[in-house]
Design a protein around this motif. Structure first.
Motif, PDB file in Angstrom:
ATOM      1  N   SER A 153       0.810  -1.218   0.000  1.00  0.00           N
ATOM      2  CA  SER A 153       0.000   0.000   0.000  1.00  0.00           C
ATOM      3  C   SER A 153       0.840   1.264   0.000  1.00  0.00           C
ATOM      4  N   SER A 154       2.152   1.117   0.094  1.00  0.00           N
ATOM      5  CA  SER A 154       3.044   2.278   0.174  1.00  0.00           C
ATOM      6  C   SER A 154       3.433   2.770  -1.221  1.00  0.00           C
ATOM      7  N   PRO A 155       3.569   4.088  -1.401  1.00  0.00           N
ATOM      8  CA  PRO A 155       4.018   4.606  -2.706  1.00  0.00           C
ATOM      9  C   PRO A 155       5.460   4.237  -3.035  1.00  0.00           C
ATOM     10  N   SER A 156       6.235   3.827  -2.020  1.00  0.00           N
ATOM     11  CA  SER A 156       7.623   3.431  -2.258  1.00  0.00           C
ATOM     12  C   SER A 156       7.802   1.913  -2.228  1.00  0.00           C
ATOM     13  N   TYR A 157       6.715   1.187  -2.427  1.00  0.00           N
ATOM     14  CA  TYR A 157       6.757  -0.279  -2.423  1.00  0.00           C
ATOM     15  C   TYR A 157       7.806  -0.804  -3.401  1.00  0.00           C
ATOM     16  N   GLY A 158       8.616  -1.730  -2.906  1.00  0.00           N
ATOM     17  CA  GLY A 158       9.623  -2.360  -3.752  1.00  0.00           C
ATOM     18  C   GLY A 158      10.877  -1.545  -3.948  1.00  0.00           C
ATOM     19  N   ARG A 159      11.015  -0.433  -3.244  1.00  0.00           N
ATOM     20  CA  ARG A 159      12.175   0.430  -3.426  1.00  0.00           C
ATOM     21  C   ARG A 159      13.114   0.367  -2.217  1.00  0.00           C
ATOM     22  N   VAL A 160      14.361   0.697  -2.469  1.00  0.00           N
ATOM     23  CA  VAL A 160      15.336   0.837  -1.390  1.00  0.00           C
ATOM     24  C   VAL A 160      15.077   2.158  -0.685  1.00  0.00           C
ATOM     25  N   LEU A 161      14.870   2.104   0.616  1.00  0.00           N
ATOM     26  CA  LEU A 161      14.600   3.299   1.405  1.00  0.00           C
ATOM     27  C   LEU A 161      15.855   3.894   2.029  1.00  0.00           C
ATOM     28  N   HIS A 162      16.842   3.028   2.288  1.00  0.00           N
ATOM     29  CA  HIS A 162      18.029   3.519   3.010  1.00  0.00           C
ATOM     30  C   HIS A 162      19.192   2.566   2.769  1.00  0.00           C
ATOM     31  N   ARG A 163      20.401   3.120   2.734  1.00  0.00           N
ATOM     32  CA  ARG A 163      21.623   2.319   2.664  1.00  0.00           C
ATOM     33  C   ARG A 163      22.532   2.740   3.798  1.00  0.00           C
ATOM     34  N   ALA A 164      22.825   1.823   4.698  1.00  0.00           N
ATOM     35  CA  ALA A 164      23.731   2.078   5.823  1.00  0.00           C
ATOM     36  C   ALA A 164      25.057   1.399   5.525  1.00  0.00           C
ATOM     37  N   GLU A 165      26.083   2.180   5.263  1.00  0.00           N
ATOM     38  CA  GLU A 165      27.384   1.624   4.908  1.00  0.00           C
ATOM     39  C   GLU A 165      28.192   1.264   6.150  1.00  0.00           C
ATOM     40  N   LEU A 166      29.028   0.243   5.986  1.00  0.00           N
ATOM     41  CA  LEU A 166      29.982  -0.098   7.040  1.00  0.00           C
ATOM     42  C   LEU A 166      31.125   0.910   7.016  1.00  0.00           C
ATOM     43  N   GLY A 167      31.851   0.936   8.103  1.00  0.00           N
ATOM     44  CA  GLY A 167      33.012   1.832   8.168  1.00  0.00           C
ATOM     45  C   GLY A 167      34.307   1.150   7.824  1.00  0.00           C
ATOM     46  N   THR A 168      34.213  -0.036   7.194  1.00  0.00           N
ATOM     47  CA  THR A 168      35.398  -0.828   6.884  1.00  0.00           C
ATOM     48  C   THR A 168      35.293  -1.341   5.448  1.00  0.00           C
ATOM     49  N   LEU A 169      36.389  -1.921   4.953  1.00  0.00           N
ATOM     50  CA  LEU A 169      36.425  -2.497   3.617  1.00  0.00           C
ATOM     51  C   LEU A 169      36.705  -3.996   3.704  1.00  0.00           C
ATOM     52  N   GLY A 170      36.252  -4.725   2.676  1.00  0.00           N
ATOM     53  CA  GLY A 170      36.625  -6.127   2.544  1.00  0.00           C
ATOM     54  C   GLY A 170      35.929  -7.078   3.483  1.00  0.00           C
ATOM     55  N   ASP A 171      34.745  -6.735   3.974  1.00  0.00           N
ATOM     56  CA  ASP A 171      34.057  -7.629   4.914  1.00  0.00           C
ATOM     57  C   ASP A 171      33.390  -8.811   4.216  1.00  0.00           C
ATOM     58  N   GLU A 172      32.817  -8.588   3.053  1.00  0.00           N
ATOM     59  CA  GLU A 172      31.948  -9.552   2.353  1.00  0.00           C
ATOM     60  C   GLU A 172      30.830 -10.032   3.273  1.00  0.00           C
ATOM     61  N   LEU A 173      29.861  -9.139   3.481  1.00  0.00           N
ATOM     62  CA  LEU A 173      28.678  -9.520   4.242  1.00  0.00           C
ATOM     63  C   LEU A 173      27.973 -10.661   3.525  1.00  0.00           C
ATOM     64  N   HIS A 174      27.478 -11.595   4.305  1.00  0.00           N
ATOM     65  CA  HIS A 174      26.963 -12.848   3.733  1.00  0.00           C
ATOM     66  C   HIS A 174      25.651 -13.183   4.428  1.00  0.00           C
ATOM     67  N   HIS A 175      25.701 -13.941   5.529  1.00  0.00           N
ATOM     68  CA  HIS A 175      24.523 -14.196   6.340  1.00  0.00           C
ATOM     69  C   HIS A 175      24.507 -13.215   7.507  1.00  0.00           C
ATOM     70  N   PHE A 176      23.315 -12.926   8.019  1.00  0.00           N
ATOM     71  CA  PHE A 176      23.212 -12.058   9.184  1.00  0.00           C
ATOM     72  C   PHE A 176      21.922 -12.378   9.918  1.00  0.00           C
ATOM     73  N   GLY A 177      21.739 -11.830  11.119  1.00  0.00           N
ATOM     74  CA  GLY A 177      20.550 -12.192  11.872  1.00  0.00           C
ATOM     75  C   GLY A 177      20.296 -11.291  13.053  1.00  0.00           C
ATOM     76  N   TRP A 178      19.182 -11.592  13.737  1.00  0.00           N
ATOM     77  CA  TRP A 178      18.728 -10.800  14.867  1.00  0.00           C
ATOM     78  C   TRP A 178      19.394 -11.230  16.169  1.00  0.00           C
ATOM     79  N   ASN A 179      19.468 -10.288  17.089  1.00  0.00           N
ATOM     80  CA  ASN A 179      19.985 -10.588  18.428  1.00  0.00           C
ATOM     81  C   ASN A 179      19.013 -11.439  19.236  1.00  0.00           C
TER      82      ASN A 179
END
Length: 474
Positions: free
Chosen positions: A57-83
């Motif tokens: 129902s949102s006008p921005s459906y299917g869009r990227v809303l935000h990009r939070a960059e890491l402060g480092t290089l070469g991490d290769e983010l892969h799997h991640f999860g909740w606390n």
């Protein structure tokens, strides 16, 4: 870290996204946000955590809303999860459990980045980095891969040892500070290779699977190791409370790379599915069922996907001698009601849906083709453009009506099997939990520049999803 919300009496308010039972999770409101990690294969730019709008129902459906960059290089983010997940309602370790922090391990760097989704879930903010040195010193591991909130802490599977190739295993992190506490295993037994960890909480049994040590995987699939049957081909069962090894079950060394574990969500069941990437004798892929057989566990193959013949001229160099495209089952997912199994054939470009109401006898219900090594099947919103990559990480909404797919596996594998490059995409499929069948949503297709050119891997849904929650009550 900010204080938890309180009710009118001043007591900590319960997190509404922690559910007592699978049925409660299914009945809860649908997700309105998704989080996706992206990485730069050249390691020249920071990896990032993307927030996407999943509210139709949102006008921005299917869009990227935000990009939070890491402060480092070469991490290769892969799997991640909740606390925290729903199992936190029945175990100690949280003063007030909240599904709030996202932990992002760097598979190349061995760092763990922690992001806070409060107070603004659209714009998660970095709050902590656990350095590789801490993981090595306190747990003896490197190359963190998969994590889940559990009864003694956050369980973090790792492919490598500290300063050595192996053995890989599981590190325990504190539920709230995210400091590395210790290795989880107390008696390792014959286990050496690592990949995934999951469990049957009420039975007190953990399950781990096998891929390879860092030197076996970080430069791609090694044909010599593969044909020598050196990659993982077994499951391991453990006492969850003590970390003591109980049983090794070998699937047979022709079945190489035993990866994603998907146990039944119903806490009264002690069965689950695991995907196998390749059979070295015929290039097929498979899905296996593990189940309790008396006081031991047994396995049986329940799905086989054959390789598809192909013109060698159309194949990447690693596959030309075989004249075929292997399915390469690299991810599977089980719906929260335990009735639907989704299987990603990354090589052939197919996502397959099975009815597993009888887990011993899966029944194929439907499939879609997207990308693929030779197929390059397009998205319906761009029918003239062939997709690169193929269905890889698959995530299922709690109510079982929506399925999300990304197309990158791992930098070295991407380069081997898709040497022309992988343009990132995230696709959403719709399905009916009762009738089955899959339909691609043409309105949901973030891709390419939407992800700033970073390759995307795993997806997490706000409020929980099929692969991040475990339950203790029926």
């Amino acid at each position: 870290m900010t204080a938890a919300p309180h009710d009118h009496a001043g007591r900590p308010a319960p997190d509404p996204t922690l559910y007592r039972t699978p049925a409660d999770a299914i009945a809860a409101p649908a997700e309105t946000l998704a989080y996706v990690v992206g990485f730069d294969p050249a390691a020249q730019r920071p990896d990032a955590l993307f927030t996407l709008d999943t509210d139709p129902s949102s006008p921005s459906y299917g869009r990227v809303l935000h990009r939070a960059e890491l402060g480092t290089l070469g991490d290769e983010l892969h799997h991640f999860g909740w606390n925290a997940c729903s199992s936190a309602l029945s175990h100690t370790g949280h003063h007030h459990p909240e599904r709030r922090y996202l932990l992002l391990p760097g598979l190349r760097s061995s760092r763990i980045h922690v992001f806070d989704t409060a107070p603004d879930p659209v714009r998660p903010r970095p709050v902590k980095v656990v350095e590789a040195a801490e993981l090595a010193a306190k747990a003896g591991y490197s190359r963190p891969h998969t994590l889940h909130c559990g009864p003694h802490g956050v369980y973090l599977s790792c492919l490598g040892g500290a300063g050595a190739d192996g053995p890989g295993g599981v590190a325990l992190l504190d539920h709230e500070t995210f400091e590395v506490r210790r290795p989880w295993e107390s008696e390792r037994g014959p286990q050496h290779l690592a990949y995934d960890i999951w469990w049957h909480l009420t039975a007190g049994v953990a399950v781990t699977s096998e891929w390879g040590t860092p030197s076996m995987v970080e430069n791609g699939v090694d044909p010599e190791l593969l044909l020598a049957r050196r990659y993982g081909h077994a499951l391991h069962f453990w006492d969850l409370d003590t970390g003591r090894h109980l049983q090794r079950v070998d699937l047979g060394d022709r079945h190489q790379m035993v990866l994603e574990l998907r146990p039944a969500h119903d806490p009264g069941h002690t069965w689950g599915f695991v995907g196998v990437v390749v059979d070295v004798e015929d290039l097929s892929a498979s899905v296996w069922l593990w189940y309790r057989d008396g006081d031991r566990f047994a396995v049986r193959k329940v799905v086989t996907l054959p390789a598809e013949p192909a013109d060698p001229a159309l194949l990447p160099p690693v596959l030309r001698p075989f004249g075929a495209v292997p399915p390469l089952v690299t991810d599977i997912n089980l719906s929260v009601d335990d009735r639907r199994l989704y299987v990603s054939a990354w090589g052939t470009g197919e996502l397959i849906q099975y009815d597993v109401s009888d887990p011993h006898h899966p029944r194929r219900l439907g499939s879609v083709r997207l990308g693929g090594i030779t197929g390059r099947h397009p998205h319906p919103s761009a029918p003239a453009t062939g997709l690169t990559g193929g269905p890889q990480m698959v995530e299922v909404s709690r109510d079982g009506r929506r399925v999300y797919l990304t197309n990158s596996l791992y930098r070295a594998w991407d380069d081997q099997f898709y040497p022309d490059g992988i343009d990132p995409w995230l696709v959403k499929l719709d399905t009916d939990p009762d009738r089955g069948g899959l339909t691609v949503d043409p309105a949901f297709f973030p891709h390419g520049a939407d992800f700033a050119g970073l390759r995307v891997h795993q997806t997490r849904l706000a409020g929980g999803d099929a692969s991040s929650d475990s339950y203790c009550f029926r």
